[in-house]
Every structure is written in C-alpha cells, then in structure tokens.
Design a protein around this motif. Sequence first.
Motif, PDB file in Angstrom:
ATOM      1  N   GLU A 148      40.097  37.010  34.404  1.00 53.41           N
ATOM      2  CA  GLU A 148      40.959  36.575  35.406  1.00 53.41           C
ATOM      3  C   GLU A 148      41.621  37.760  36.130  1.00 53.41           C
ATOM      4  O   GLU A 148      41.711  37.750  37.392  1.00 53.41           O
ATOM      5  CB  GLU A 148      42.091  35.354  34.962  1.00 53.41           C
ATOM      6  CG  GLU A 148      42.877  35.335  35.873  1.00 53.41           C
ATOM      7  CD  GLU A 148      44.048  34.357  35.492  1.00 53.41           C
ATOM      8  OE1 GLU A 148      44.915  33.901  36.323  1.00 53.41           O
ATOM      9  OE2 GLU A 148      43.881  33.807  34.145  1.00 53.41           O
ATOM     10  N   LYS A 149      42.171  38.630  35.512  1.00 55.23           N
ATOM     11  CA  LYS A 149      42.777  39.888  35.981  1.00 55.23           C
ATOM     12  C   LYS A 149      41.841  40.798  36.797  1.00 55.23           C
ATOM     13  O   LYS A 149      42.268  41.390  37.607  1.00 55.23           O
ATOM     14  CB  LYS A 149      43.586  40.789  34.840  1.00 55.23           C
ATOM     15  CG  LYS A 149      44.715  39.863  34.465  1.00 55.23           C
ATOM     16  CD  LYS A 149      45.758  40.929  33.754  1.00 55.23           C
ATOM     17  CE  LYS A 149      47.023  40.372  33.115  1.00 55.23           C
ATOM     18  NZ  LYS A 149      47.824  40.643  34.230  1.00 55.23           N
ATOM     19  N   ALA A 150      40.631  40.871  36.320  1.00 56.69           N
ATOM     20  CA  ALA A 150      39.546  41.533  36.950  1.00 56.69           C
ATOM     21  C   ALA A 150      39.292  40.916  38.133  1.00 56.69           C
ATOM     22  O   ALA A 150      39.037  41.848  39.227  1.00 56.69           O
ATOM     23  CB  ALA A 150      38.421  41.703  36.020  1.00 56.69           C
ATOM     24  N   MET A 151      38.998  39.549  38.326  1.00 58.41           N
ATOM     25  CA  MET A 151      38.965  38.979  39.563  1.00 58.41           C
ATOM     26  C   MET A 151      40.097  38.875  40.588  1.00 58.41           C
ATOM     27  O   MET A 151      39.909  39.116  41.782  1.00 58.41           O
ATOM     28  CB  MET A 151      38.508  37.325  39.352  1.00 58.41           C
ATOM     29  CG  MET A 151      37.243  37.387  38.342  1.00 58.41           C
ATOM     30  SD  MET A 151      35.791  38.587  38.835  1.00 58.41           S
ATOM     31  CE  MET A 151      35.616  37.756  40.508  1.00 58.41           C
ATOM     32  N   GLN A 152      41.122  38.977  40.019  1.00 64.28           N
ATOM     33  CA  GLN A 152      42.495  39.328  40.857  1.00 64.28           C
ATOM     34  C   GLN A 152      42.277  40.722  41.448  1.00 64.28           C
ATOM     35  O   GLN A 152      42.558  40.671  42.712  1.00 64.28           O
ATOM     36  CB  GLN A 152      43.713  39.307  40.045  1.00 64.28           C
ATOM     37  CG  GLN A 152      44.128  37.912  39.603  1.00 64.28           C
ATOM     38  CD  GLN A 152      45.339  37.880  38.771  1.00 64.28           C
ATOM     39  OE1 GLN A 152      45.935  39.144  38.317  1.00 64.28           O
ATOM     40  NE2 GLN A 152      45.897  36.564  38.077  1.00 64.28           N
ATOM     41  N   ALA A 153      41.882  41.485  40.880  1.00 69.47           N
ATOM     42  CA  ALA A 153      41.547  43.164  41.274  1.00 69.47           C
ATOM     43  C   ALA A 153      40.502  42.860  42.747  1.00 69.47           C
ATOM     44  O   ALA A 153      40.388  43.530  43.749  1.00 69.47           O
ATOM     45  CB  ALA A 153      41.283  44.128  40.442  1.00 69.47           C
ATOM     46  N   ALA A 154      39.570  42.218  42.021  1.00 71.50           N
ATOM     47  CA  ALA A 154      38.384  41.941  43.048  1.00 71.50           C
ATOM     48  C   ALA A 154      38.943  41.233  44.499  1.00 71.50           C
ATOM     49  O   ALA A 154      38.435  41.794  45.535  1.00 71.50           O
ATOM     50  CB  ALA A 154      37.194  41.009  42.766  1.00 71.50           C
ATOM     51  N   GLU A 155      39.823  40.320  44.395  1.00 73.05           N
ATOM     52  CA  GLU A 155      40.397  39.694  45.619  1.00 73.05           C
ATOM     53  C   GLU A 155      41.177  40.791  46.435  1.00 73.05           C
ATOM     54  O   GLU A 155      41.141  40.941  47.624  1.00 73.05           O
ATOM     55  CB  GLU A 155      41.240  38.486  45.298  1.00 73.05           C
ATOM     56  CG  GLU A 155      40.285  37.260  44.832  1.00 73.05           C
ATOM     57  CD  GLU A 155      39.251  36.897  45.883  1.00 73.05           C
ATOM     58  OE1 GLU A 155      39.885  36.709  47.141  1.00 73.05           O
ATOM     59  OE2 GLU A 155      38.025  36.739  45.765  1.00 73.05           O
ATOM     60  N   VAL A 156      42.115  41.464  45.548  1.00 73.79           N
ATOM     61  CA  VAL A 156      43.022  42.437  46.234  1.00 73.79           C
ATOM     62  C   VAL A 156      42.379  43.399  47.083  1.00 73.79           C
ATOM     63  O   VAL A 156      42.663  43.796  48.240  1.00 73.79           O
ATOM     64  CB  VAL A 156      43.835  43.056  45.164  1.00 73.79           C
ATOM     65  CG1 VAL A 156      44.652  44.351  45.790  1.00 73.79           C
ATOM     66  CG2 VAL A 156      44.984  42.131  44.701  1.00 73.79           C
ATOM     67  N   ILE A 157      41.152  44.084  46.773  1.00 76.62           N
ATOM     68  CA  ILE A 157      40.525  44.947  47.491  1.00 76.62           C
ATOM     69  C   ILE A 157      39.917  44.461  48.773  1.00 76.62           C
ATOM     70  O   ILE A 157      39.534  45.259  49.655  1.00 76.62           O
ATOM     71  CB  ILE A 157      39.556  45.777  46.715  1.00 76.62           C
ATOM     72  CG1 ILE A 157      38.199  44.937  46.370  1.00 76.62           C
ATOM     73  CG2 ILE A 157      40.180  46.562  45.602  1.00 76.62           C
ATOM     74  CD1 ILE A 157      37.174  45.708  46.030  1.00 76.62           C
TER      75      ILE A 157
END
Length: 196
Positions: A148-157
């Motif tokens: 989930e945290k990894a996917m949050q980073a993917a959304e942020v970029i």
Amino acid sequence: MSQNENNTPDIDEIQRLTDLWNSVAQQIPPTHTAAKAPILGFNLRLDVMKALQATFQTAKIAAKVVAATHTPFDPITWIGISIEVWAATQTIIAALVQKMQPIDYISYVILSQSPEGIEAGAFKEAVAAFVEEPDLTVFAPYLGMTEEKAMQAAEVIKQTSWFETATNRLQQNNMARVENGRWYFQARNFTLRGEG
C-alpha cells in the motif's frame, strides 16, 4: 549484478553484500552499573546511510531470488549477517517508514546509494525509475514498506511538484542537503542499547 544461470547471486556478490552489512553497525561496550546491565549483551551504533545501502542492495537481490526460485528470501541465511544487526536495522527502517511519507522514504533510500551526492535531475530520475519499476510491490517489503505504501508513492509521482515537495521535506528534517544543485544524504547514526 553478476549472477549464475538461474538468476541467483554469485558468491562474490554475496560476499560484497556481507561486507556491506558488516559495516552497518559498530558494537560499543556496555556500561555496567548497578542500575544498568546489558540485555542480550550487545550495544550497537548504526550508520543509517550504510544500513539503507545494505537494505536496498539486499532488496535488489531478494527480488531477483524470489523471481528465480519462487521461494521467500531470508537475508540472515543467504548473507550470513548477525541477527542483532539485522534486527537493529529493521527497527530503524520501521521507524523511518512509519515517520516519513512513502515518497520521502524511497527518496531517502535512493539518496543513500550516492555517498558522493547526486545531481538533482539524476536524483529525480532515479526515484521515479524505482517507483515505476514493475516489480515495486515485490521489492517494497524488503525495504520495510507495505504494498500500500509503495503504491502511494507511485501515485504521488504523478503530481507535477512531487520531487520538490519530497526533497523539501527531507531538507527540513535534516535528512538531506543541497549544494550547487547536488543532493547529499545527511549522515545520521542511531545507538541502540541493550540495557535495562
């Protein structure tokens, strides 16, 4: 990365990683007093940059081993590092992951890979390339992150100013500094005392 035919790391690569892990922690002598006695007999001083370097390199190997063998990767067994160093590092990693925004943590890990600093453009590209990696969700747990945290980073970029926002937070928290357009990891050490 040197590998044998089944995509697993070779002996030299494991030795380099073992040497890196051995540089992460420095054992410090316990202070014996009537009020303090060592628990488990160890006190460690951790170099966060080296811990993140070792964790990142371990994660790279782990992702490849998992893909090649379809079995879990146990760094303690594969690399032969001490349980105390591994546990202490995982404690620091967990604290960083909990405290930081996912993109900030990933940026901090990527920045740790460049002890001599990195140009802003190359830094941004390295973070984006990591986050856009198809195997990010396989890689993330070995960095102490949830999927989930990894996917949050993917959304942020996907946001226009993600890099400026992330690096500003790193700078405000004294985790990175910029000089002449070049970003540098801020050296930090943690001391874990096994005293009660």
